[in-house]
Scaffold this motif. Structure first.
Motif, PDB file in Angstrom:
ATOM      1  N   LEU A  95      -2.210   3.178  -4.090  1.00 43.17           N
ATOM      2  CA  LEU A  95      -2.470   4.000  -2.899  1.00 43.17           C
ATOM      3  C   LEU A  95      -2.916   3.132  -1.730  1.00 43.17           C
ATOM      4  O   LEU A  95      -2.473   3.333  -0.602  1.00 43.17           O
ATOM      5  CB  LEU A  95      -3.529   5.061  -3.196  1.00 43.17           C
ATOM      6  CG  LEU A  95      -3.021   6.306  -3.925  1.00 43.17           C
ATOM      7  CD1 LEU A  95      -4.178   7.099  -4.513  1.00 43.17           C
ATOM      8  CD2 LEU A  95      -2.194   7.169  -2.988  1.00 43.17           C
ATOM      9  N   GLU A  96      -3.766   2.154  -2.017  1.00 38.92           N
ATOM     10  CA  GLU A  96      -4.271   1.277  -0.961  1.00 38.92           C
ATOM     11  C   GLU A  96      -3.150   0.406  -0.384  1.00 38.92           C
ATOM     12  O   GLU A  96      -3.011   0.281   0.828  1.00 38.92           O
ATOM     13  CB  GLU A  96      -5.384   0.390  -1.531  1.00 38.92           C
ATOM     14  CG  GLU A  96      -5.924  -0.617  -0.544  1.00 38.92           C
ATOM     15  CD  GLU A  96      -6.778  -1.682  -1.218  1.00 38.92           C
ATOM     16  OE1 GLU A  96      -6.790  -2.812  -0.710  1.00 38.92           O
ATOM     17  OE2 GLU A  96      -7.422  -1.386  -2.257  1.00 38.92           O
ATOM     18  N   LYS A  97      -2.333  -0.183  -1.255  1.00 45.26           N
ATOM     19  CA  LYS A  97      -1.326  -1.150  -0.809  1.00 45.26           C
ATOM     20  C   LYS A  97      -0.028  -0.500  -0.337  1.00 45.26           C
ATOM     21  O   LYS A  97       0.588  -0.959   0.617  1.00 45.26           O
ATOM     22  CB  LYS A  97      -0.996  -2.133  -1.942  1.00 45.26           C
ATOM     23  CG  LYS A  97      -2.149  -3.018  -2.321  1.00 45.26           C
ATOM     24  CD  LYS A  97      -2.480  -3.952  -1.189  1.00 45.26           C
ATOM     25  CE  LYS A  97      -3.626  -4.879  -1.524  1.00 45.26           C
ATOM     26  NZ  LYS A  97      -4.002  -5.696  -0.379  1.00 45.26           N
ATOM     27  N   GLY A 101       1.096   7.397  -4.727  1.00 43.49           N
ATOM     28  CA  GLY A 101       0.370   7.535  -5.980  1.00 43.49           C
ATOM     29  C   GLY A 101       1.293   7.601  -7.178  1.00 43.49           C
ATOM     30  O   GLY A 101       2.487   7.327  -7.090  1.00 43.49           O
ATOM     31  N   GLN A 102       0.710   7.998  -8.293  1.00 45.79           N
ATOM     32  CA  GLN A 102       1.415   8.111  -9.572  1.00 45.79           C
ATOM     33  C   GLN A 102       2.732   8.877  -9.419  1.00 45.79           C
ATOM     34  O   GLN A 102       2.761   9.914  -8.790  1.00 45.79           O
ATOM     35  CB  GLN A 102       0.499   8.870 -10.548  1.00 45.79           C
ATOM     36  CG  GLN A 102       0.700   8.504 -11.978  1.00 45.79           C
ATOM     37  CD  GLN A 102       0.177   7.112 -12.285  1.00 45.79           C
ATOM     38  OE1 GLN A 102      -0.867   6.703 -11.800  1.00 45.79           O
ATOM     39  NE2 GLN A 102       0.914   6.376 -13.076  1.00 45.79           N
ATOM     40  N   GLY A 103       3.795   8.334  -9.990  1.00 43.70           N
ATOM     41  CA  GLY A 103       5.088   9.012  -9.956  1.00 43.70           C
ATOM     42  C   GLY A 103       5.870   8.799  -8.670  1.00 43.70           C
ATOM     43  O   GLY A 103       6.975   9.305  -8.530  1.00 43.70           O
ATOM     44  N   CYS A 104       5.299   8.068  -7.725  1.00 37.32           N
ATOM     45  CA  CYS A 104       5.965   7.884  -6.427  1.00 37.32           C
ATOM     46  C   CYS A 104       6.255   6.426  -6.097  1.00 37.32           C
ATOM     47  O   CYS A 104       6.675   6.123  -4.983  1.00 37.32           O
ATOM     48  CB  CYS A 104       5.105   8.469  -5.305  1.00 37.32           C
ATOM     49  SG  CYS A 104       4.828  10.231  -5.432  1.00 37.32           S
ATOM     50  N   ALA A 105       6.030   5.509  -7.027  1.00 40.13           N
ATOM     51  CA  ALA A 105       6.289   4.090  -6.751  1.00 40.13           C
ATOM     52  C   ALA A 105       7.733   3.926  -6.295  1.00 40.13           C
ATOM     53  O   ALA A 105       8.642   4.522  -6.865  1.00 40.13           O
ATOM     54  CB  ALA A 105       6.024   3.243  -7.992  1.00 40.13           C
ATOM     55  N   HIS A 137      12.626   7.034  -4.437  1.00 41.36           N
ATOM     56  CA  HIS A 137      11.847   8.095  -3.809  1.00 41.36           C
ATOM     57  C   HIS A 137      11.496   7.659  -2.378  1.00 41.36           C
ATOM     58  O   HIS A 137      11.117   6.514  -2.163  1.00 41.36           O
ATOM     59  CB  HIS A 137      10.540   8.349  -4.561  1.00 41.36           C
ATOM     60  CG  HIS A 137      10.705   9.044  -5.872  1.00 41.36           C
ATOM     61  ND1 HIS A 137      11.510  10.131  -6.052  1.00 41.36           N
ATOM     62  CD2 HIS A 137      10.132   8.792  -7.079  1.00 41.36           C
ATOM     63  CE1 HIS A 137      11.425  10.530  -7.309  1.00 41.36           C
ATOM     64  NE2 HIS A 137      10.609   9.731  -7.956  1.00 41.36           N
ATOM     65  N   PRO A 138      11.583   8.579  -1.415  1.00 31.97           N
ATOM     66  CA  PRO A 138      11.186   8.249  -0.037  1.00 31.97           C
ATOM     67  C   PRO A 138       9.716   8.609   0.226  1.00 31.97           C
ATOM     68  O   PRO A 138       9.416   9.494   1.009  1.00 31.97           O
ATOM     69  CB  PRO A 138      12.133   9.107   0.802  1.00 31.97           C
ATOM     70  CG  PRO A 138      12.357  10.329  -0.047  1.00 31.97           C
ATOM     71  CD  PRO A 138      12.293   9.863  -1.484  1.00 31.97           C
ATOM     72  N   MET A 139       8.798   7.957  -0.486  1.00 33.06           N
ATOM     73  CA  MET A 139       7.352   8.154  -0.344  1.00 33.06           C
ATOM     74  C   MET A 139       6.861   9.451  -0.986  1.00 33.06           C
ATOM     75  O   MET A 139       5.699   9.791  -0.867  1.00 33.06           O
ATOM     76  CB  MET A 139       6.903   8.112   1.129  1.00 33.06           C
ATOM     77  CG  MET A 139       7.323   6.869   1.878  1.00 33.06           C
ATOM     78  SD  MET A 139       6.770   5.331   1.103  1.00 33.06           S
ATOM     79  CE  MET A 139       5.002   5.447   1.329  1.00 33.06           C
ATOM     80  N   THR A 140       7.745  10.184  -1.627  1.00 35.62           N
ATOM     81  CA  THR A 140       7.370  11.419  -2.310  1.00 35.62           C
ATOM     82  C   THR A 140       8.242  11.548  -3.548  1.00 35.62           C
ATOM     83  O   THR A 140       9.393  11.118  -3.539  1.00 35.62           O
ATOM     84  CB  THR A 140       7.556  12.650  -1.397  1.00 35.62           C
ATOM     85  OG1 THR A 140       7.355  13.836  -2.187  1.00 35.62           O
ATOM     86  CG2 THR A 140       8.952  12.716  -0.783  1.00 35.62           C
TER      87      THR A 140
END
Length: 169
Positions: A95-97, A101-105, A137-140
């Motif tokens: 999340l920081e970098k 979050g989980q499932g969205c890498a 994924h596009p950030m989601t």
């Protein structure tokens, strides 16, 4: 928040004149959950792993074709970090970098790695396998975006993330 980040990503891709195609679907957390929604796409669907090197504290994002086995010990040896030293990184670090979050890498989140602290490993097949498009994924995790392999490489170059090409067959 994911919608804002996705909009920022889409705007950035437009500035690079990168054409994308998108499939909207319910939120998914695994490749298995995602695949039924992507039956109609032409190209390679990816899986993405956010890892840390427990000794050197380095961060790695790995994008591989969804049907590849990624052996973390083998990968650690190939990357020179020593067998057994790659682990999944905490969601808080992701999340920081990368702002996801989980499932969205996703490789597309490298846009938000402004200090270039995340090294990127890319399945060689994604850019050399003759795929029409590669999908991330596009950030989601409620959508999957496809772009041409050469556009992915240009995106990575523009964001300052030279990929480490790796074979996973």
């Amino acid at each position: 928040m994911a919608d804002d980040l996705r909009a920022e990503l889409e705007k950035y891709l437009q500035t690079l004149d990168i054409q994308t195609s998108c499939v909207e679907h319910p939120p998914v957390f695994t490749v298995e959950e995602m695949m039924p929604h992507l039956q109609e796409v032409s190209g390679a669907v990816t899986k993405n792993l956010f890892l840390k090197d427990k000794k050197k504290k380095g961060l790695w994002l790995v994008s591989a074709r969804h049907d590849r086995q990624v052996n973390l010990n083998d990968l650690a040896k190939k990357l020179g970090v020593g067998s057994g030293n790659l682990r999944f990184a905490d969601e808080a670090i992701m999340l920081e970098k990368l702002k996801v979050g989980q499932g969205c890498a996703t490789a597309l989140a490298l846009l938000f790695d402004r200090d270039h602290s995340v090294k990127f490993v890319l399945d060689q097949d994604l850019v050399e396998g003759g795929h029409e498009r590669v999908f991330f994924h596009p950030m989601t995790n409620s959508a999957t975006m496809g772009l041409r392999p050469e556009d992915l490489l240009r995106f990575l170059q523009e964001t300052g993330h030279e990929p480490v090409l790796q074979s996973f067959d």
